[in-house]
Design an enzyme around this catalytic site. Structure first.
Site, PDB file in Angstrom:
ATOM      1  N   HIS A  30       0.845  -1.203   0.000  1.00 38.48           N
ATOM      2  CA  HIS A  30       0.000   0.000   0.000  1.00 38.48           C
ATOM      3  C   HIS A  30       0.877   1.249   0.000  1.00 38.48           C
ATOM      4  CE1 HIS A  30      -4.131  -1.580   1.573  1.00 38.48           C
ATOM      5  NE2 HIS A  30      -3.621  -2.356   0.621  1.00 38.48           N
ATOM      6  N   TYR A  80      -9.104   5.394   7.997  1.00 41.46           N
ATOM      7  CA  TYR A  80      -9.243   5.707   9.420  1.00 41.46           C
ATOM      8  C   TYR A  80     -10.297   6.804   9.528  1.00 41.46           C
ATOM      9  CZ  TYR A  80      -4.837   3.213  10.355  1.00 41.46           C
ATOM     10  OH  TYR A  80      -3.855   2.258  10.472  1.00 41.46           O
ATOM     11  N   PRO A  84      -3.763   0.264  18.953  1.00 41.18           N
ATOM     12  CA  PRO A  84      -3.531  -0.193  17.570  1.00 41.18           C
ATOM     13  C   PRO A  84      -3.662   0.893  16.484  1.00 41.18           C
ATOM     14  CG  PRO A  84      -5.578  -1.100  18.435  1.00 41.18           C
ATOM     15  CD  PRO A  84      -4.904  -0.423  19.575  1.00 41.18           C
ATOM     16  N   LYS A 142       1.414  -0.076  15.137  1.00 45.76           N
ATOM     17  CA  LYS A 142       2.837  -0.074  15.486  1.00 45.76           C
ATOM     18  C   LYS A 142       3.283  -1.275  16.325  1.00 45.76           C
ATOM     19  CE  LYS A 142       4.051   3.530  13.353  1.00 45.76           C
ATOM     20  NZ  LYS A 142       4.000   2.896  12.039  1.00 45.76           N
ATOM     21  N   TYR A 201       3.843   6.929  10.072  1.00 44.54           N
ATOM     22  CA  TYR A 201       3.013   5.767   9.724  1.00 44.54           C
ATOM     23  C   TYR A 201       3.840   4.678   9.046  1.00 44.54           C
ATOM     24  CZ  TYR A 201      -1.114   3.069   8.537  1.00 44.54           C
ATOM     25  OH  TYR A 201      -2.039   2.058   8.463  1.00 44.54           O
TER      26      TYR A 201
END
Ligand code: RFL
Ligand code: PHB
Length: 388
Positions: free
Chosen positions: A72, A200, A292, A296, A383
């Site tokens: 991704h 998200y 979560p 990570k 990220y």
């Protein structure tokens, strides 16, 4: 029984460590409380950072990930009825790999056993003794009998509830902990994901996450009350709640189906300092937990064991102690930054109280991130994972 490095726990931390040590000719034995079937069925994280992918390649456990994993280059933030893409590749030159922890664990176990590695399943460690000496011992049980594994080093990769940290004595450690006032209700279903990338979502009703395991298997989460129970949720109730928290065009595309699994996870930030006592090292969830949001946890487990393997290699190959002495500090520098990012991302996306100003402030920050190149770069950099 004797080995060079005794490892407690066959989660990603313990298994990856055994592979990294084996590559350097260092012998290890893993003791694992659960059965192989249990370990291989656990559904947890889904996103691998580039550094974790590189480690799996380095130990040669990458074939299935390369075939079935989904690279991704971006993810989306949904808020105030909008959806904004964060282009990780454009901002950082890096991406992530969507490949379930369940699959990583299966691949690591199969490869370890095929190479003749020793994993004792259904063998709970009861204590680590004499870790202040050069001969620490893992006391464990197997088939109702007590056993001792004498080692040069013990690495406790036994998760948050393990016995490694407790053997040191929690009163001898600095523990930092924060529990969040909500949980994540997750569903796994054989339906195509609503989007090609993760979403998200910040919503006045609470957070939602659209994730996946493959082109035909989806993983979705909604923020729920801490005392909520899976029994309170039918599949339809879950899908209705998820739809309400997504932007309308995304909600319309959502394909639903029966659950394969549904579970609730609490959210916690937790750090142990230091991560070493004598010949006993802590790694992964045994030393730290992150909520979560940001995915990570598994990736921190990978960076810890990378540093542990480097330190142990320097010890065995060159009789060097410097990397072992620096182990805790080296890990914690990276750990704290990931704990900070996960805490920040959790705060940005979740509903904390009914105070309307909190939600408006979150939306203002999300709008800022969407409109500022600097903010998007900072978010993407964290990220995809800070370097190790
Ligand atoms: P693990 O994977 O918990 O593995 C620890 C292993 O140690 C064993 N064990 C013992 N063995 C012998 N003797 C004892 N006394 C033992 N006590 C425990 C356990 O059976 C287990 O096999 O830790 P590790 O290797 O450090 O890996 C860390 C990751 O698993 C973890 O950070 C992530 O999965 C966290 N996490 C998630 N992270 C994400 O990034 N995204 C997620 O969606 C996500 N979901 C989750 C999660 C963790 C969960 N836990 C720990 C309850 C969902 C759940 C439910
Ligand atoms: C998951 O797919 O389980 C997942 C993905 C991203 C997260 C957390 C969990 O931040």
């Amino acid at each position: 029984m004797r080995t060079q490095v005794g490892i407690i726990g066959s989660g990603p931390a313990g298994l990856l460590l055994a592979h990294l040590l084996n590559k350097q000719g260092i012998e290890s034995v893993i003791v694992e409380r659960q059965s192989r079937e249990h370990v291989e069925a656990r559904i947890r994280a889904g996103v691998l950072e580039q550094g974790t992918v590189n480690l799996l390649r380095e130990v040669g456990v990458h074939a299935r990930m390369e075939c079935e994993g989904l690279p991704h280059d971006g993810f989306a933030l949904a808020f105030a009825g909008r959806q904004e893409r964060i282009d990780m590749r454009a901002q950082t030159g890096k991406g992530v790999m969507v490949y379930g922890q369940t699959e990583v664990t299966r691949d690591l176990i199969a490869a370890r056993l095929a190479a003749g590695g020793v994993i004792h399943f259904e063998a709970p460690a009861l204590a680590v003794e004499d870790f202040a000496s050069k001969q620490p011992r893992i006391i464990y049980e197997k088939n109702g009998q007590r056993h001792e594994l004498t080692c040069d080093f013990v690495v406790a990769c036994d998760g948050y509830h393990g016995i490694g940290r407790k053997s040191i004595g929690e009163d001898k450690l600095n523990l930092y902990e924060k529990l969040y006032p909500f949980g994540w209700l997750g569903i796994l279903a054989d339906v195509p994901p609503v989007d090609e990338e993760l979403i998200y979502a910040n919503h006045a009703r609470g957070f939602a996450l659209c994730s996946m395991r493959s082109h035909t298997r989806s993983r979705y989460y909604v923020q729920c009350a801490l005392d909520d129970k899976v029994e309170n949720w039918t599949d339809d109730a879950f899908w209705d709640e998820l739809r309400r928290r997504l932007p309308p065009e995304t909600a319309e595309r959502l394909i639903t189906g029966p659950r394969l699994e549904m579970s609730i996870a609490p959210l916690r930030s937790f750090v142990t300092e230091p991560m070493r006592a004598g010949q006993l090292l802590l790694a992964g969830d045994a030393a730290h937990i992150v909520p979560p949001t940001g995915a990570k946890g598994l990736n921190l487990a990978a960076s810890d064991v990378y540093y542990a393997a480097q330190a142990l290699t320097a010890f065995y190959a060159e009789n060097r102690h410097d990397l072992l002495d620096a182990y805790s500090q080296t890990c914690l520098r990276r750990v704290w930054k990931a704990v900070r990012f996960s805490w920040w991302f959790t705060g940005l996306m979740h509903k904390f109280d009914n105070d309307p100003i909190s939600h408006r402030l979150q939306v203002a920050e999300l709008d800022y991130i969407a409109s500022s190149n600097a903010a998007r770069t900072s978010m993407a950099e964290n990220y995809v994972g800070l370097p190790f």
